[in-house]
Write an enzyme that holds these catalytic residues in place. Structure first.
Site, PDB file in Angstrom:
ATOM      1  N   LYS A  69       0.856  -1.189   0.000  1.00  0.00           N
ATOM      2  CA  LYS A  69       0.000   0.000   0.000  1.00  0.00           C
ATOM      3  C   LYS A  69       0.893   1.241   0.000  1.00  0.00           C
ATOM      4  O   LYS A  69       1.696   1.436   0.901  1.00  0.00           O
ATOM      5  CB  LYS A  69      -0.915   0.018   1.226  1.00  0.00           C
ATOM      6  CG  LYS A  69      -1.927   1.166   1.180  1.00  0.00           C
ATOM      7  CD  LYS A  69      -2.836   1.168   2.387  1.00  0.00           C
ATOM      8  CE  LYS A  69      -3.920   2.216   2.228  1.00  0.00           C
ATOM      9  NZ  LYS A  69      -3.380   3.571   1.967  1.00  0.00           N
ATOM     10  N   ASP A  93       1.573   5.212   0.245  1.00  0.00           N
ATOM     11  CA  ASP A  93       1.013   6.332   0.998  1.00  0.00           C
ATOM     12  C   ASP A  93       1.345   7.629   0.278  1.00  0.00           C
ATOM     13  O   ASP A  93       2.410   8.221   0.475  1.00  0.00           O
ATOM     14  CB  ASP A  93       1.594   6.345   2.415  1.00  0.00           C
ATOM     15  CG  ASP A  93       0.899   7.338   3.321  1.00  0.00           C
ATOM     16  OD1 ASP A  93      -0.171   7.830   2.941  1.00  0.00           O
ATOM     17  OD2 ASP A  93       1.425   7.618   4.408  1.00  0.00           O
ATOM     18  N   GLU A 150       2.755   1.198   5.432  1.00  0.00           N
ATOM     19  CA  GLU A 150       1.403   1.480   5.894  1.00  0.00           C
ATOM     20  C   GLU A 150       0.525   0.234   5.896  1.00  0.00           C
ATOM     21  O   GLU A 150      -0.393   0.125   6.708  1.00  0.00           O
ATOM     22  CB  GLU A 150       0.770   2.563   5.024  1.00  0.00           C
ATOM     23  CG  GLU A 150      -0.564   3.050   5.570  1.00  0.00           C
ATOM     24  CD  GLU A 150      -1.217   4.101   4.696  1.00  0.00           C
ATOM     25  OE1 GLU A 150      -2.192   4.720   5.149  1.00  0.00           O
ATOM     26  OE2 GLU A 150      -0.765   4.291   3.549  1.00  0.00           O
TER      27      GLU A 150
END
Length: 346
Positions: A64, A66, A206
């Site tokens: 993921k 960010d 994250e």
């Protein structure tokens, strides 16, 4: 320009990079097919938040990222870089624009995330904001990279009804793995979801994204993509603040609200995460929004209320029993043009 290092590989030997599964190269002698009109804009597919990774062979995983969600449109007349809300930010990402023009394709739409990497190769939202001049800033970022994870249009063909596996096949042929340019491939990682999440958390990332291998590209938050976070991070409206004589810029605490239907409800405050630069920029914006009419019911005697115009990205660990954020930390302001969704409570 020297490029920051890539994120450390997860669940592998330290000297072996994370790789996507091998793909056969695209056949250049493919038949001529009717051309599809190129969309002016595509509403993005959004990931649904889950607490645990899904099970089953039909799910694939990625890191993921960010940053700011963007789509890169490579058109016969040039390149357009659009935010999630549809605003044209081409001028703010000149390096990504140049890299898009160099890709070996006549027309394409790439979906991905603009990020700035720290010294350990991890995406840092605060560094990205600084490179753009903060919320409402107009600076051109010279350090942002584009991590692309989907291909929606390719050489005259709309791919949105194709399975993810087919779209990734073409994307990996267009943007090679292990590239070090300003457009890089967000690689699929073939691993157990629980182990991958644990590895991502150990490396200070994250979280991870899970995607259905056989799903078409559908706009909205429909469950084809899932996000599983190491630490919760969401967007909240700033409805006030408390002054301090010792804190940076005199901000002792930001007062935050989430959406509940058409109203805003107070969900607590945040007093950490500020640095010398963002604190003074934030205080200047807050002073210009002071009002006597609170946007949410806040039981704080020292509260100074502001108009609900600013949206803050907040990292937090959990919720209290009475609906307040626990161990919250300020990450930065979201830009209006980023179209960030404010957290909604039941």
């Amino acid at each position: 320009m020297t490029k920051p290092p890539k994120p450390k590989p997860l669940l592998r030997d330290a000297d072996k990079p994370v790789r996507s599964r091998p793909r056969k190269p695209r056949d250049p002698a493919q038949p001529n097919l009717p051309l599809d009109p190129m969309p002016e804009r595509v509403e993005p597919c959004l990931a649904l938040l889950k607490t645990r990774p899904p099970k089953g062979d039909n799910w694939v995983y990625e890191i993921k990222w960010d940053g700011y969600r963007l789509s890169v449109h490579i058109e016969p007349t040039g390149v357009r870089i659009l935010t999630r809300g549809g605003h044209d930010w081409t001028s703010r990402f000149p390096a990504i624009e140049r890299a898009a023009k160099e890709l070996p394709v006549a027309t394409a739409i790439l979906d991905g995330e603009a990020v700035v990497l720290d010294g350990q190769g991890r995406p840092d939202f605060g560094l990205l904001q600084q490179s753009l001049g903060g919320r409402g800033g107009k600076k051109r970022s010279s350090t942002a990279l584009f991590m692309t994870f989907d291909l929606l249009y390719f050489d005259g063909h709309d791919l949105r009804n194709s399975e993810l596996g087919m779209r990734r096949h073409l994307l990996e042929d267009l943007v090679p793995a292990e590239g070090q340019g300003d457009i890089r491939l967000s690689e699929e990682i073939d691993a157990d979801g629980d182990q991958l999440l644990a590895g991502a958390c150990r490396h200070g990332l994250e979280g991870i994204i899970a995607k259905r291998r056989d799903a078409p590209y559908r706009s909205g938050r429909l469950g084809d993509w899932l996000k599983i976070k190491c630490v919760q991070s969401d967007s909240f409206v700033i409805v006030g603040f408390e002054r301090s004589t010792v804190a940076r810029a005199g901000i002792g605490r930001l007062l935050l609200a989430a959406r509940k239907g058409k109203k805003l409800v107070y969900v607590g405050g945040v007093g950490t995460g500020f640095n010398q630069r963002n604190a003074y920029e934030l205080r200047e914006k807050l002073d210009g929004l002071i009002t006597s009419m609170p946007a949410a019911s806040v039981d704080r005697k020292e509260a100074i209320f502001v108009k609900p115009k600013l949206i803050a990205e907040i990292e937090y660990r959990a919720w209290t029993d009475d609906g307040k954020l626990r161990h919250a930390s300020y990450k930065g302001l979201r830009d209006v043009q980023d179209n960030a969704a404010v957290y909604e409570v039941d």
